[in-house]
Design a protein around this motif. Structure first.
Motif, mmCIF file in Angstrom:
data_model
loop_
_atom_site.group_PDB
_atom_site.id
_atom_site.type_symbol
_atom_site.label_atom_id
_atom_site.label_comp_id
_atom_site.label_asym_id
_atom_site.label_seq_id
_atom_site.Cartn_x
_atom_site.Cartn_y
_atom_site.Cartn_z
ATOM 1 N N MET A 227 18.541 56.636 34.701
ATOM 2 C CA MET A 227 19.487 55.917 35.925
ATOM 3 C C MET A 227 18.539 55.015 36.452
ATOM 4 O O MET A 227 18.857 53.997 36.856
ATOM 5 C CB MET A 227 19.717 57.007 37.068
ATOM 6 N N ARG A 228 17.057 54.958 36.789
ATOM 7 C CA ARG A 228 16.377 54.063 37.378
ATOM 8 C C ARG A 228 16.365 52.752 36.647
ATOM 9 O O ARG A 228 16.179 51.596 37.001
ATOM 10 C CB ARG A 228 15.091 54.587 37.803
ATOM 11 N N CYS A 229 16.241 53.077 35.354
ATOM 12 C CA CYS A 229 16.017 51.955 34.446
ATOM 13 C C CYS A 229 17.409 51.101 34.385
ATOM 14 O O CYS A 229 17.441 49.871 34.630
ATOM 15 C CB CYS A 229 15.840 52.440 32.895
ATOM 16 N N PHE A 230 18.514 51.882 34.425
ATOM 17 C CA PHE A 230 19.781 51.166 34.419
ATOM 18 C C PHE A 230 20.101 50.325 35.809
ATOM 19 O O PHE A 230 20.442 48.998 35.617
ATOM 20 C CB PHE A 230 20.882 52.294 34.375
ATOM 21 N N VAL A 231 19.682 50.822 36.714
ATOM 22 C CA VAL A 231 19.778 50.145 37.931
ATOM 23 C C VAL A 231 18.649 48.967 38.259
ATOM 24 O O VAL A 231 18.833 47.782 38.476
ATOM 25 C CB VAL A 231 19.595 51.131 39.180
ATOM 26 N N THR A 232 17.418 49.090 37.772
ATOM 27 C CA THR A 232 16.453 48.088 37.951
ATOM 28 C C THR A 232 16.799 46.964 37.025
ATOM 29 O O THR A 232 16.572 45.959 37.464
ATOM 30 C CB THR A 232 14.969 48.662 37.504
ATOM 31 N N TRP A 233 17.069 47.155 35.740
ATOM 32 C CA TRP A 233 17.441 46.029 35.061
ATOM 33 C C TRP A 233 19.041 45.852 34.706
ATOM 34 O O TRP A 233 19.358 45.113 33.765
ATOM 35 C CB TRP A 233 16.815 46.656 33.486
ATOM 36 N N PHE A 234 19.905 46.094 35.743
ATOM 37 C CA PHE A 234 21.266 46.119 35.735
ATOM 38 C C PHE A 234 21.825 44.502 35.174
ATOM 39 O O PHE A 234 22.442 44.081 34.498
ATOM 40 C CB PHE A 234 21.882 46.352 37.177
ATOM 41 N N SER A 235 20.958 43.555 36.083
ATOM 42 C CA SER A 235 21.203 42.255 36.020
ATOM 43 C C SER A 235 21.141 41.583 34.553
ATOM 44 O O SER A 235 21.620 41.036 33.948
ATOM 45 C CB SER A 235 20.700 41.340 36.974
ATOM 46 N N ALA B 260 24.631 56.373 42.279
ATOM 47 C CA ALA B 260 24.801 56.364 43.656
ATOM 48 C C ALA B 260 24.927 57.751 44.506
ATOM 49 O O ALA B 260 24.472 57.966 45.465
ATOM 50 C CB ALA B 260 25.625 55.325 44.223
ATOM 51 N N HIS B 261 25.562 58.758 43.762
ATOM 52 C CA HIS B 261 25.903 59.766 44.350
ATOM 53 C C HIS B 261 24.843 61.028 43.451
ATOM 54 O O HIS B 261 25.345 62.290 43.572
ATOM 55 C CB HIS B 261 27.434 60.204 43.812
ATOM 56 N N HIS C 236 19.983 54.023 46.607
ATOM 57 C CA HIS C 236 20.454 52.720 47.387
ATOM 58 C C HIS C 236 20.545 51.771 46.531
ATOM 59 O O HIS C 236 21.650 50.892 47.048
ATOM 60 C CB HIS C 236 19.280 52.830 48.337
ATOM 61 N N GLU C 237 20.008 51.263 45.584
ATOM 62 C CA GLU C 237 20.126 49.935 44.843
ATOM 63 C C GLU C 237 21.547 50.269 44.070
ATOM 64 O O GLU C 237 22.106 49.275 43.903
ATOM 65 C CB GLU C 237 18.963 49.954 43.726
ATOM 66 N N ALA C 238 21.720 51.304 43.816
ATOM 67 C CA ALA C 238 22.964 51.343 42.947
ATOM 68 C C ALA C 238 24.261 51.190 43.675
ATOM 69 O O ALA C 238 25.159 50.472 43.439
ATOM 70 C CB ALA C 238 23.402 52.760 42.308
ATOM 71 N N SER C 239 24.103 51.727 45.167
ATOM 72 C CA SER C 239 25.078 51.413 46.064
ATOM 73 C C SER C 239 25.187 49.993 46.297
ATOM 74 O O SER C 239 26.438 49.486 46.599
ATOM 75 C CB SER C 239 25.010 52.324 47.181
#
Length: 94
Positions: A15-23, A74-75, A84-87
């Motif tokens: 999850m953290r990897c997906f959010v961190t590198w989403f862009s 986010a949930h 927070h970053e996902a939201s």
């Protein structure tokens, strides 16, 4: 990609990897190799793990499930920054 496949792939990516590198995962101008190299340099994962995470994240996005993945994160019980970053990404992307 059904819900079970989404959850399994998201857990494989992290999850953290997906959010961190989403862009970067969403950027079609970057090759899988380029994104994997960036992830590896910053996170210290093994090269094979970086390729696998990049491939999985891009599979989610190609399937049109990126927003669903961000909503799940986010949930989730992930750490506060990740949630927070996902939201924020959900809000920024409309």
């Amino acid at each position: 990609m059904n819900e079970q496949e989404l959850l399994r792939t998201l857990n494989s990516v992290g999850m953290r990897c997906f959010v961190t590198w989403f862009s970067q995962f969403c950027d079609p101008s970057l090759s899988n190799e380029a994104v994997a190299a960036q992830v590896g340099a910053a996170e210290g994962y093994a090269a094979k793990a970086c390729r696998s995470r990049t491939s999985g994240a891009r599979r989610i996005i190609r399937a049109g499930r990126g927003r669903d993945a961000l909503t799940i994160i986010a949930h989730s019980r992930a750490d506060a920054w990740t949630r927070h970053e996902a939201s924020r990404l959900l809000t920024d992307r409309g």
